[in-house]
Design an enzyme around this catalytic site. Structure first.
Site, mmCIF file in Angstrom:
data_model
loop_
_atom_site.group_PDB
_atom_site.id
_atom_site.type_symbol
_atom_site.label_atom_id
_atom_site.label_comp_id
_atom_site.label_asym_id
_atom_site.label_seq_id
_atom_site.Cartn_x
_atom_site.Cartn_y
_atom_site.Cartn_z
ATOM 1 C CD GLU A 1 -4.556 -12.506 7.310
ATOM 2 O OE1 GLU A 1 -3.494 -12.073 6.891
ATOM 3 O OE2 GLU A 1 -5.578 -11.789 7.448
ATOM 4 C CG ASP B 1 -2.739 -9.539 8.292
ATOM 5 O OD1 ASP B 1 -3.875 -9.064 8.447
ATOM 6 O OD2 ASP B 1 -2.167 -10.241 9.156
ATOM 7 C CG ASP C 1 2.378 -8.781 6.230
ATOM 8 O OD1 ASP C 1 1.549 -9.531 5.673
ATOM 9 O OD2 ASP C 1 2.782 -8.969 7.388
ATOM 10 C CD GLU D 1 4.845 -14.868 6.066
ATOM 11 O OE1 GLU D 1 4.050 -15.825 6.163
ATOM 12 O OE2 GLU D 1 5.984 -14.987 5.582
ATOM 13 C CE1 TYR E 1 -0.983 -7.038 9.786
ATOM 14 C CE2 TYR E 1 0.979 -6.209 8.694
ATOM 15 C CZ TYR E 1 0.211 -7.271 9.142
ATOM 16 O OH TYR E 1 0.638 -8.555 8.951
ATOM 17 N NE ARG F 1 3.329 -10.388 12.623
ATOM 18 C CZ ARG F 1 2.151 -10.834 13.039
ATOM 19 N NH1 ARG F 1 1.054 -10.395 12.448
ATOM 20 N NH2 ARG F 1 2.058 -11.692 14.031
ATOM 21 C CG HIS G 1 2.590 -1.781 5.890
ATOM 22 N ND1 HIS G 1 1.983 -1.969 4.679
ATOM 23 C CD2 HIS G 1 3.215 -2.952 6.184
ATOM 24 C CE1 HIS G 1 2.213 -3.205 4.253
ATOM 25 N NE2 HIS G 1 2.965 -3.806 5.150
#
Length: 901
Positions: A7, A80, A82, A84, A296, A298, A343
């Site tokens: 990203e 990432d 997740d 998103e 990570y 989130r 996670h």
């Protein structure tokens, strides 16, 4: 060589370092596609078909990836780990396929890593997979729901509730929480109660504090001492008796450490300890993650990888010794509903790297890393061992009793490095007791021991209760009662629930099952950006707009701001992630009911909506009067009925139904003075006198008091008017001052250099000068510090003030930088920190990049400034002026492998 896409450029730079020259690592700069902000982007008539478009600022990033892919021929999506991140990978794959950059034989794989370390990245490359379509479908369902709610509900708000901006699916529920908490606070009625505390002295000369628990032989409940008289009797009963220690009970106890951080608990603890907002916390955490320092950020998981647990135990043993290490590793159960979205906890990637070893330069990142590091280590440490002691003190006749509680730490355990914060600290927190023996006497200390507490309660030494017996020796000011011994009666009042902070709101949303880790920061940000909520001393307070939007939605779209419904919808979306539901079936069921609710509001008139909101908010806006009279009767004219109204500016106020005959208004909210108009000006206005045959009036308008020459008539529909400055008291305004205002703009005189007139006047933003032939427009302007300057300023000072202000588009005095950072490391040219009208910003070439809130402009580094400038340039599409490069020797062409973007 394979093209790896992540990203952010910072993440790309770190990963490129680990992968080496065999890979080309590029950044997508977040999402590359989104739904166009127009009707039909989600087609509800054709199975929720969604139209996507590449954002203008993302086209060049997609092109860079496509160009690299044309040469290398293999794509690895490493966004990432997740939902998103999965969606970004899917969008990239779809966009590149549409460009025909991905062909049938192009290898495309997806890799995920929970931490940006060499081991994690290398291991991920060995375990590629396909894009997880169940995660993507969960994203598609959420995005479609947010679009359908926002795009269809916001226009209803705009039409039916002037001033409302927009409504979001989860944001509206979060706003409701804040509004309802405020209404609880406003409806709260405090109840008085008293307590009695004393300071006793042991035979060894050590004192300790205790509170009265028995009076008249009965156990005291919270409200048993309901007033000063009851408290006085209790204090008097204590000082006339002797006491001894009836029992001492010591119980061993343990206190276990808190689990490692997940997103919500990290936001809560950073708020408690540092005052960080959710957005500030996540921004610092993002940078720590991209630098490879933490896992990570989130996540709703609290479990830790086995190798990390062992590394934490090794660090504890090395630094603190065997005593601080439990016999077996601590295991924390993951609270995530879906294994696919679960996670690891948020932890350091290297448990041996303390904050001092890493030497992180950014203050926010350093604080946050230290918090994460200590919480992670503490979570694997031994429990703290405590001894909790309860001491009962009785009078000889057992009619009066006191209790003292305390604790002492026998073994620190995890408390040696970390103590979890709390949102509310109470007065009942236990202290440490001295040695106390059962059966020994307990004497009251001297009254001076309580003097500090007595002073805090506002009592004075000469505040004596009038009806107290002369021999009692009691002193009071109505808030505290002090005896001639260390016995104190204190007045208390029950307290309303506290306003939410960002941390406690996140905690409450988490308890209700509303929102997910990746959404908390953006939800809090949006309700503040839209002007629905303001943050004051870290507490969230609803604005007028927020109250109105909540009242409207709660009445006309009640189901969609219900906590249970929103939580159940979140669960359905989680089921899509787990592959247990079809995402289009969830959308179809939602849209069927939601579109019906939209249809029901199509015929609503604004007046009906406002009257309904008046009814809903009536207890708040028009509370009952003690005399039982109508709380909505206008206090000015005595005939009209008060109701809530909205102005074109979007603000709400309370006005009289007899407008324009009665111009009574007051601010939105409960009345503070029901007896007089807010301005003190009669509804028909106040005549100040005559000038040249014209009556001069003082009126109160929508935007405040103003003076007017003459009357409104068919021939004179817009008589001359001028607003009264806010700092001019209305009761001192006379004819002379009114004429001064009506004669504006005032001629100061022709400018000595060009002969063009200089005018002084009062405008929308305060007093100012204008250098122009036309006093109403054009020319150069300069603000004046005081209103009185408009009527007194002379030519010399006027010329001086105008000289300080540069002409728009022309040359003037160059603003002095707050901080000079030096030349741009890549493109040259000075990079400076400037002070702007809307806050500090970084300036380089023609690009101005706002410095985010929470970042000290004096502490910003060149690296941070360049990142802000680069992001701003990418967003705005601005291109800096070409710099003349110095001649240099030709070098052999080499394909770049470093991070791009």
């Amino acid at each position: 060589m394979p093209v790896v896409v992540v990203e952010s450029p910072a993440k790309a730079k770190t990963i490129n370092k680990y992968l080496g020259p065999d890979y080309t690592v590029l950044a997508s700069y977040g999402h590359v596609r989104d739904l166009p902000a127009k009707d039909g982007s989600v087609d509800t008539d054709h199975d929720f078909d969604m139209t996507w478009e590449v954002a203008p600022e993302s086209k060049k990033h997609v092109k860079a990836i496509a160009d690299a892919l044309a040469e290398d021929g293999e794509l690895i999506l490493a966004t990432d780990p997740d939902r998103e991140g999965e969606a970004i990978s899917w969008h990239l794959q779809e966009a590149l396929t549409k460009r025909k950059s991905i062909k049938k034989d192009t290898p495309v794989s997806r890799v995920v890593f929970n931490a940006i370390t060499k081991t994690a990245v290398t291991e991920a490359m060995k375990n590629p997979r396909k894009v997880d379509m169940e995660l993507v479908e969960a994203y598609l369902a959420r995005r479609a729901l947010d679009y359908l709610v926002g795009f269809n509900l916001s226009p209803v708000l705009w039409r039916k509730l002037p001033g409302a901006k927009s409504a979001g699916r989860v944001q509206s529920v979060a706003l409701r929480l804040v509004v309802e908490r405020e209404m609880e606070i406003e409806a709260f009625r405090p109840q008085e109660y008293w307590s009695v505390k004393a300071i006793f002295v042991t035979p060894r000369g050590q004192d300790f504090e205790a509170r009265m628990t028995v009076h008249g032989g009965k156990k005291l409940d919270r409200f048993d001492l309901g007033d000063a008289t009851a408290a006085e009797l209790a204090v008097n009963a204590a000082v006339t008796r002797s006491f001894q220690i009836a029992s001492v009970e010591a119980k061993p106890g343990t206190r276990n450490p808190a689990p490692p951080f997940m997103t919500s608990t990290l936001q809560q603890e950073a708020s408690r300890k540092f005052g960080f907002g959710a957005k500030q916390t996540m921004s610092a955490a993002q940078r720590l993650y991209e630098a490879g320092h933490i896992t990570y950020m989130r996540t709703d998981g609290i479990d830790m990888a086995p190798e990390a647990v062992m590394a934490a135990r090794d660090a504890i043993k090395a630094v603190y010794g065997e005593n601080y290490l439990p016999n077996s590793p601590r295991m924390y159960k993951n609270k995530a509903k879906n294994a696919q979205e679960a996670h690891e906890c948020i932890r350091p990637t290297d448990l041996a790297a303390s904050t001092d070893k890493l030497r992180i330069s950014d203050a926010d990142q350093r604080k946050l890393y230290d918090l994460i590091y200590k919480r992670t280590i503490a979570s694997q440490m031994a429990a703290a061992k405590l001894e909790r002691t309860t001491v009962e003190i009785e009078s000889a006749d057992k009619q009066v009793g006191f209790r003292a509680t305390g604790q002492r730490i026998v073994f620190e355990g995890f408390l040696k490095i970390y103590v979890e914060g709390r949102d509310d600290v109470t007065d009942d927190d236990e202290g440490i007791l001295p040695q106390i023996m059962q059966g020994e006497p307990a004497e009251f200390a001297a009254a001076t021991k309580l003097s500090e507490d007595y002073a805090k309660a506002g009592a004075k030494s000469d505040d004596v209760i009038d009806d107290a017996p002369a021999a009692s020796g009691l002193q009071s000011n109505g808030h505290a009662i002090l005896a001639d011994k260390a016995v104190l009666g204190l007045q208390h009042h029950t307290q309303p629930p506290p306003r939410y902070t960002e941390a406690t709101l996140v905690k409450r949303m988490e308890e209700l099952g509303i929102g997910r880790p990746s959404t908390y920061a953006s939800i809090l940000d949006r309700i503040q950006d839209r002007g629905y909520v303001q943050k004051d001393r870290n507490r969230l307070i609803p604005e007028d707009k927020g109250r109105l939007v909540t009242a409207f939605l709660a009445n006309y779209f009640s189901r969609y701001v219900e906590y249970d419904y929103t939580a159940s919808l979140e669960e359905e979306l989680d089921d899509i992630t787990a592959g247990e539901r079809d995402w289009k079936e969830v959308l179809a069921r939602f849209w069927r009911d939601f579109s019906a609710a939209l249809s029901e509001t199509s015929e609503l008139r604004i007046t009906d909506v406002l009257e309904k909101i008046n009814e809903i908010l009536e207890p708040h806006l028009f509370p009952a009067k003690p005399d039982g009279s109508d709380p909505r009767l206008c206090p000015n004219c005595g005939e009209g009925r008060l109701s809530m109204r909205t102005a074109r500016s979007g603000g709400a106020f309370i006005g009289c139904s007899n407008y324009p005959n009665c111009r009574y208004t007051r601010p939105f909210g409960p009345p503070t003075d029901d007896t007089a108009p807010t301005s003190g000006i009669p509804p028909e206005g106040k005549m100040l006198g005559e000038d040249q045959g014209d009556p001069i009036w003082l009126h109160d308008g929508r935007f405040g008091p103003y003076v007017q020459r003459g009357e409104v008539s068919e021939e004179n529909k817009k008589p001359p008017r001028q607003s009264v400055p806010k700092d001019w008291p209305i009761d001192t305004l006379d004819l002379e001052k009114a004429l001064m205002l009506l004669n504006l703009p005032r001629e100061v005189g022709p400018h000595p250099e060009d002969g063009v007139m200089i005018w002084a006047s009062i405008g929308r933003y305060g007093p100012f000068l204008r250098h122009s032939e036309d006093p109403a427009k054009g020319g150069k302007t300069a603000n004046l510090p005081e209103v009185d300057d408009v009527f007194t300023i002379g030519m010399n000072r006027a010329v001086e003030e105008l000289a300080k202000k540069p002409t728009r588009g022309g040359r003037g005095q160059t603003a002095k930088p707050l901080k000079e950072l030096g030349d741009h490391p890549e493109n040259g040219g000075p990079v400076n920190v400037m002070e702007g009208r809307y806050g500090p910003y970084v300036k380089w070439d023609k690009i101005n990049a706002t410095i985010p809130k929470g970042i000290d402009p004096q502490a910003i580094t060149m690296e941070e400034a360049v990142a802000l400038v680069t992001a701003r340039a990418a967003k705005s599409g601005k291109k800096p002026a070409k710099k003349k490069a110095a001649p240099r020797k030709k070098a052999a062409t080499k394909k770049p492998t470093a991070a791009k973007g």
